[in-house]
Design an enzyme around this catalytic site. Structure first.
Site, mmCIF file in Angstrom:
data_model
loop_
_atom_site.group_PDB
_atom_site.id
_atom_site.type_symbol
_atom_site.label_atom_id
_atom_site.label_comp_id
_atom_site.label_asym_id
_atom_site.label_seq_id
_atom_site.Cartn_x
_atom_site.Cartn_y
_atom_site.Cartn_z
ATOM 1 N N SER A 675 40.395 122.797 7.638
ATOM 2 C CA SER A 675 41.698 122.723 6.977
ATOM 3 C C SER A 675 42.633 123.808 7.508
ATOM 4 C CB SER A 675 41.503 122.792 5.459
ATOM 5 O OG SER A 675 42.672 122.421 4.777
ATOM 6 N N ASP A 748 41.640 110.982 5.321
ATOM 7 C CA ASP A 748 41.972 112.282 4.735
ATOM 8 C C ASP A 748 43.021 112.122 3.634
ATOM 9 O OD1 ASP A 748 42.735 114.939 4.212
ATOM 10 O OD2 ASP A 748 42.353 115.536 6.274
ATOM 11 N N HIS A 782 39.106 114.516 3.196
ATOM 12 C CA HIS A 782 39.332 115.861 3.723
ATOM 13 C C HIS A 782 38.008 116.611 3.888
ATOM 14 C CE1 HIS A 782 41.830 119.207 4.786
ATOM 15 N NE2 HIS A 782 41.333 119.984 3.832
#
Length: 809
Positions: A675, A748, A782
């Site tokens: 991330s 995601d 994610h």
């Protein structure tokens, strides 16, 4: 200094082009590769049993121990899902998509430590949630099946479970199990009846039109929003529910009409319900939590006796972190009173940019809600938690993002005594965190525990030597704390709950370097410790791996830290410096003193993570995990003003720390992160030659695609375009001359980290002649959930590092 790339027509055109491009496969010649698996030592880490959870009964007599399964399969993760208004749901059974579930339930007698089995549970337990009745006689269980969520009831006295009702629950928000305080039953959302499922229409009847009418309506970059009328119809269908009351005998009663409810809580005297309902008009620009919402007080029959607030569509909030809606918000029951509402109202229009001495006012209003609200306190910041012991002992927290300040007030609900400031501190300052108060259950109500004018606090006990959790007695008259207990080496022990305030017994969780966390009863009066569980080592083959907390400093003197993992049997003199992986995540701070503080404990269990980089110690690598990556903005400066410069200093310091210890070969060091850590990795490769290669997972690389702020940045791209361009590795892809492995979930759902972010950076690096590999994991969000996906991720990462870091062996 590293100069930010100046804005140019070409750069802005690149950003605009990226916004308009349809997401596509990033690889020019994509390879169809079956899922691969890494070495068996890594597979065994992935398949190791997760740590169990625990929930103490209200009377403190029993501990409910919850066990969890290993990772689901790709078939589970690939199940149908709908993306509606910022939520992802499984339409087959009205649940949250890819929900983690409990696979084992058992009880432990707190006094004797005896383990107690529960008979009659579902053969294949997949519990989405559990909830103790206030009297501790029952446990509600929300059991997931392929086509429904069922409500089950555990009778604690008989140690047996049974299906409570055949009425399916609606768990699209997660299971809602709201017990009455008299323990006669609970309220829950159930699947609505009589609705016509919308038909899928493949041929559109017209365009989708959105329009701006000249008012400011900024919004951060959200995912999974409603797209069209069909989505609106699906949102109505799946999120509409019927509130029902289920008594412990299995009888069910409908309460109120069917609607889209997203909140229901019972007044402490059980005479009222506080209910929130989402209403139209919906928005295609913001998620469900900004849709119009009406908050009401019902009687037990579901009749509205008081409308607390009707909040309109909140699609024009400022993007600042302390921005809030105008009007009443954070409406809740005062936990100690029979039926008294508490809420906050902004006095600055909800806009942090408005100059105001008072930001929030806190009010209370008692049943029957026909008298004017009473002001409890005025705050200079935003209201946070409210917790009471009685009418004259109410704690109110307030916080402000910009200055990282937190205040705690002691408020007298009768108004006879002026509010008393308990503490005023920076919430970034972990070393001086006074902790959080313990609560106790009294007559079905969860109350702040206060004895002789003092409350009991527990906190992480952060220090230069690592975290050492504590229990303090805090006098609310003098605001002075007395240390009653603190975790001692060689253990890391965390207090979880107050069992008996008279006997001063606490539920704790204790672990050591070689022993996984188990539940204990700690008696402060008698200085006794009794074990409730005995968890075996989940991955014995990793026992030889060593972990050490190391401290070092970057070139400007800022203290930093990391966890150093070394392979089993490694001898520095014999084996020499190793190829090294540094794994990090940047964090913003307002002060250098806060940024320099150590987190974690050297006495925590050495559980080798597959999600982080620790597993690489099984493959001959040195690992610097959780390497601090502070970005500091002192005084009027903002952290991101010097993001790149500080990032490079951090990277240089981490490498030097490993080299100075003699364990790191400076020519063979990789950087990785997930991330914002992926964003960090791409930027580091673009703006320095410190690292040999990088691994970037699920990142965002073009900040012009998140124009109304990102991470903790509150400025927009129009406020400071140079900042956005300078911090975007996409615009510096021509300088990424080290090999970069990018991994991204093709589904995601995180704000701003669209799969296109990785696809476009890959295309840029490829087009500019760089070396990169992009791996898109099907059906993954994610974070990656499927066992096949995780194993393949580890295979990719290990293979990549073996290729670029072990070439000199």
């Amino acid at each position: 200094m590293i100069k930010a790339l100046k804005v140019s027509a070409i750069a802005m055109a690149l950003g605009a082009t990226a916004v308009l491009m349809t997401a596509q496969s990033a690889q020019a010649n994509p390879v169809k590769l079956n899922y691969q698996e890494p070495a068996q030592a890594i597979i065994d880490i992935v398949d190791a049993a997760p740590s169990p959870g625990g929930s103490l009964s209200p009377d403190g007599d029993l501990l409910l121990v919850t066990g969890y399964p290993a990772l689901p399969t790709i078939a589970d993760v690939a199940a149908e899902q709908l993306k509606l208004a910022g939520r992802r749901i499984n339409p087959a059974n009205y649940t949250v998509s890819q929900a983690r579930y409990i696979s084992e339930l058992s009880l432990v007698d707190v006094t004797s430590g005896e383990s107690i089995a529960i008979d009659g549970l579902p053969t294949e337990l997949k519990a989405l949630g559990t909830s103790w009745s206030p009297n501790g006689n029952y446990i509600a269980v929300a059991q997931q099946t392929t086509d429904a969520v069922e409500l089950w009831l555990v009778d604690v006295a008989s140690r047996s479970a049974k299906k409570w009702t055949s009425t399916p629950l609606n768990a699209v928000w997660g299971p809602r199990l709201e017990w009455r305080h008299d323990s006669s039953g609970l309220y829950s959302y159930t699947v609505a009846e009589g609705l016509q499922k919308p038909k899928l229409v493949s041929v559109p009847t017209g365009p989708v039109i959105t329009e701006s009418s000249g008012r400011n309506a900024p919004a951060r970059t959200y995912q999974d929003l409603l797209q069209n009328k069909a989505d609106e119809a699906l949102f109505d269908y799946y999120f509409t529910s019927q509130i029902r009351f289920f008594d412990v005998d299995g009888n069910a009663q409908k309460v109120g009409p069917q609607a889209i409810y997203n909140g229901v809580s019972v007044a402490p005297n059980d005479a009222y319900l506080l209910v929130s309902e989402i209403k139209r008009p919906y928005s295609y620009a913001v998620p469900h939590y900004r849709f119009p919402e009406t908050t009401m007080v019902w009687n037990p029959a579901g009749e509205t006796v008081y409308t607390v607030v009707e909040q309109g569509l909140a699609d024009n909030l400022p993007i600042a972190f302390d921005a809030v809606v105008q009007g009443r918000r954070s409406v809740q029951w005062r936990n100690d009173a029979d039926a008294t509402l508490v809420w906050a109202e902004a006095t600055d229009q909800g806009d942090p940019a408005v100059d105001a001495k008072i930001r929030d006012q806190v009010f209370q209003q008692a049943a029957p809600f026909d008298a004017a609200p009473q002001k409890l306190i005025e705050l200079t910041k935003r209201m946070g938690r409210v917790l009471a012991a009685d009418e004259q002992t109410i704690l109110v927290w307030e916080r402000w993002w910009a200055d990282r300040d937190e205040k705690l007030w002691l408020v007298d609900g009768t108004g006879e005594r002026a509010p008393q400031l308990v503490w005023d501190r920076s919430w970034e300052d972990r070393y001086n965190d006074p902790g959080q108060p313990f609560t106790v259950q009294v007559d079905g109500r969860r109350l702040l525990h206060v004895d002789d004018g003092a409350m009991l606090l527990t906190g992480t006990g952060a220090s230069p030597d690592g975290d050492r959790p504590f229990i303090d007695r805090f006098d609310l008259g003098s605001n002075e704390a007395e240390r009653l207990w603190r975790s001692e080496a060689p253990y890391f022990e965390r207090p979880l709950a107050l069992i008996d305030p008279d006997a001063m017994t606490f539920l704790t969780q204790r672990e050591s370097v070689d022993d996984p966390a188990d539940f204990f009863v700690r008696d402060l009066d008698d200085a006794e410790l009794n074990a409730l569980t005995d968890t075996p080592h989940p991955m014995p083959h990793t026992k030889g791996i060593t972990r050490e907390m190391i401290s070092y400093a970057r070139e400007d003197g800022l203290a930093m830290s990391a966890e150093l993992y070394l392979p089993a049997g490694y001898d520095k003199e014999r084996d020499g410096p190793l190829p090294t992986m540094v794994w990090a995540y940047p964090r913003e701070y307002k002060s250098s003193s806060a940024a320099a503080q150590v987190s974690g404990s050297p006495y925590e269990f050495v559980r080798i993570s597959y999600w982080g980089p620790q597993y690489l110690a099984t493959q001959g690598y040195a690992v610097l995990a959780n390497a601090t990556m502070p970005i500091v903005g002192e005084g009027e400066a903002r952290p991101n003003d010097t993001f790149i410069e500080q990032l490079v200093m951090n990277g240089r310091a981490a490498i030097k720390a490993g080299v100075d210890l003699g364990v790191t070969d400076p020519e063979r060091v990789a950087l990785g992160g997930h991330s914002y850590g992926a964003f960090m990795t791409a930027n580091m490769l673009a703006h320095s030659d410190l690292f040999t290669t990088g691994i970037a997972r699920s990142g965002a690389y073009n900040r012009s695609l998140t124009p109304f702020g990102f991470q903790r940045e509150e400025r927009t791209v129009w406020d400071d375009t140079d900042l956005y361009i300078g911090m975007s590795p996409f615009f510096h892809a021509h300088k990424i001359d080290e090999p970069l492995l990018m991994i991204h979930g093709s589904n995601d759902n995180n704000s701003g980290t669209f799969p296109m972010q990785s696809e476009r950076l890959y295309q840029a690096i490829k087009g500019l002649g760089g070396t990169a590999r992009l791996v898109m994991l099907p059906h993954e969000s994610h974070g990656y959930r499927a066992r096949e996906s995780v194993l393949h991720m580890l295979w990719e990462q290990t293979r990549w590092l073996d290729t670029y870091l072990k070439t000199d062996e």
